[in-house]
Design an enzyme around this catalytic site. Structure first.
Site, mmCIF file in Angstrom:
data_model
loop_
_atom_site.group_PDB
_atom_site.id
_atom_site.type_symbol
_atom_site.label_atom_id
_atom_site.label_comp_id
_atom_site.label_asym_id
_atom_site.label_seq_id
_atom_site.Cartn_x
_atom_site.Cartn_y
_atom_site.Cartn_z
ATOM 1 N N PHE A 16 0.831 -1.216 0.000
ATOM 2 C CA PHE A 16 0.000 0.000 0.000
ATOM 3 C C PHE A 16 0.865 1.267 0.000
ATOM 4 O O PHE A 16 0.405 2.329 -0.411
ATOM 5 C CB PHE A 16 -0.817 0.088 1.299
ATOM 6 N N GLU A 19 4.156 7.467 -1.923
ATOM 7 C CA GLU A 19 3.887 8.900 -1.976
ATOM 8 C C GLU A 19 2.677 9.004 -2.893
ATOM 9 O O GLU A 19 2.732 8.567 -4.044
ATOM 10 C CB GLU A 19 5.073 9.656 -2.586
ATOM 11 N N THR A 74 -3.147 2.350 -9.025
ATOM 12 C CA THR A 74 -4.159 3.406 -9.155
ATOM 13 C C THR A 74 -4.677 3.493 -10.585
ATOM 14 O O THR A 74 -3.929 3.197 -11.539
ATOM 15 C CB THR A 74 -3.546 4.766 -8.752
ATOM 16 N N ASP A 75 -5.914 3.944 -10.735
ATOM 17 C CA ASP A 75 -6.454 4.151 -12.094
ATOM 18 C C ASP A 75 -5.720 5.281 -12.823
ATOM 19 O O ASP A 75 -5.808 5.402 -14.039
ATOM 20 C CB ASP A 75 -7.970 4.437 -12.039
ATOM 21 N N GLU A 76 -4.981 6.106 -12.054
ATOM 22 C CA GLU A 76 -4.304 7.250 -12.691
ATOM 23 C C GLU A 76 -3.215 6.826 -13.669
ATOM 24 O O GLU A 76 -2.783 7.624 -14.495
ATOM 25 C CB GLU A 76 -3.698 8.185 -11.628
ATOM 26 N N TYR A 99 3.445 11.787 -10.063
ATOM 27 C CA TYR A 99 2.894 10.730 -9.194
ATOM 28 C C TYR A 99 2.446 9.532 -10.023
ATOM 29 O O TYR A 99 2.865 8.394 -9.780
ATOM 30 C CB TYR A 99 1.720 11.277 -8.366
ATOM 31 N N LYS A 103 3.799 5.589 -10.260
ATOM 32 C CA LYS A 103 2.993 4.390 -10.000
ATOM 33 C C LYS A 103 3.004 3.478 -11.234
ATOM 34 O O LYS A 103 3.064 2.249 -11.101
ATOM 35 C CB LYS A 103 1.553 4.775 -9.635
#
Ligand code: DAU
Length: 284
Positions: A16, A19, A74-76, A99, A103
């Site tokens: 998990f 940043e 993440t979906d980002e 960011y 990821k």
């Protein structure tokens, strides 16, 4: 990490830690690349060394039975959507912020450890979370915190950006479902089919708190701001039987209530470093 693995003999790692705030990544990209990419590799290496039947053999692909590494992503990583469409697990990665690039980089390293070393991994890519204990740098707790204090609510750009909100407990249940039933090497998108424009959420918070809309303050937009995210959750719902339990209406009311009932938690974490961040980000 070596020491922790030796002491506890973990059979599962759910990564998990990250940043996680886009605005901070704009201010300090290096921190994000180091923590999120190199940090992930550190954890993968520790897990691999501890779980491999022949730890010194880079070419061996045999692991202790039942071990699993799960990367919380993440979906980002998929970038931004226009008015139409949803992210599926096969949508190409197209991150727009330091960011989300960090990821996406971490996801690719996890994938490579599966392909090269046979490490049993999963990646979950979830939409925006909300719920108790969320740090008030994120939209919902920040707006609750500011509204309580009658401070301006900073809305980036036109406030019409759309996010797909999921209660943190539903996210955790999805992770548990992937650990129990997910196939090694697979990516699972997690989302609640709950798209809302930022301004809708801000208005709802003001209404729930009985505060005036005059607190809304439109500010300069976030650079590279993704317009819309939406998750297609067909894979996890049909293959693993996961479904969100919370409706947004119930979840957001409970969340607002939680923040009202825990002012000491909020006060404690919004002193010191948070204060400096807030000033740099919003007051200068
Ligand atoms: O989609 C999952 C991602 O959701 C996670 O991977 C990230 O770790 C998490 O931070 C979150 O990213 P967002 O950038 O979508 O979340 P944030 O709460 O920062 O912002 C939500 C929306 O609200 C976004 O469109 C920016 C806007 N916003 C945010 C803040 C903090 C404002 O208008 N004003 C603000 O002050």
């Amino acid at each position: 990490m070596e020491k922790l693995f030796a002491e506890h003999d973990f059979d599962t790692v759910v990564h998990f830690a990250a940043e996680s705030h886009v605005d901070r990544s704009i201010l300090e990209p290096e921190l994000f690349l180091t923590t999120n990419i190199v940090g992930t590799q550190t954890l993968l290496d520790a897990a691999m060394r501890h779980w491999k039947l022949s730890p010194d053999d880079k070419y061996s692909r045999e692991y202790k039975p039942g071990v699993r590494y799960l990367q919380v992503s993440t979906d980002e990583v998929y970038g931004a959507l226009g008015r139409e469409g949803m992210f599926t697990e096969t949508t190409p990665l197209s991150p727009n912020s330091p960011y989300s690039a960090s990821k996406a980089g971490a996801d690719l390293v996890v994938r490579a450890y599966h392909e090269t070393y046979g490490l049993p991994v999963n990646i979950t890519r979830c939409s925006n979370n909300y719920g108790p204990y969320q740090f008030p740098e994120k939209l919902i707790p920040l707006m609750i915190h500011n509204a309580r204090k009658d401070r301006p609510l900073p809305v980036y750009g036109d406030g019409l950006q759309i996010r797909d909100w999921l209660h943190v407990r539903d996210h955790c249940a999805a992770i548990a479902a992937v650990l129990e039933k997910g196939e090694a090497g697979q990516v699972y998108n997690v989302g609640g089919n709950n798209e809302k424009a930022n301004i809708e959420i801000i208005r709802l918070i003001l209404k729930e708190l009985g505060k005036p809309e005059s607190l809304i303050s439109y500010v300069k937009d976030r650079p590279g701001h993704d317009r819309r995210y939406a998750i297609d959750n067909t894979k996890i719902t049909t293959l693993l039987g996961w479904r969100p339990e919370y409706t947004f209406e119930k979840g957001i009311r409970e969340t607002i209530q939680w923040y009202l009932e825990h002012p000491e938690w909020v006060e404690r974490i919004t002193s010191g470093e948070y204060q400096r961040y807030y000033e740099k980000m919003y007051l200068n």
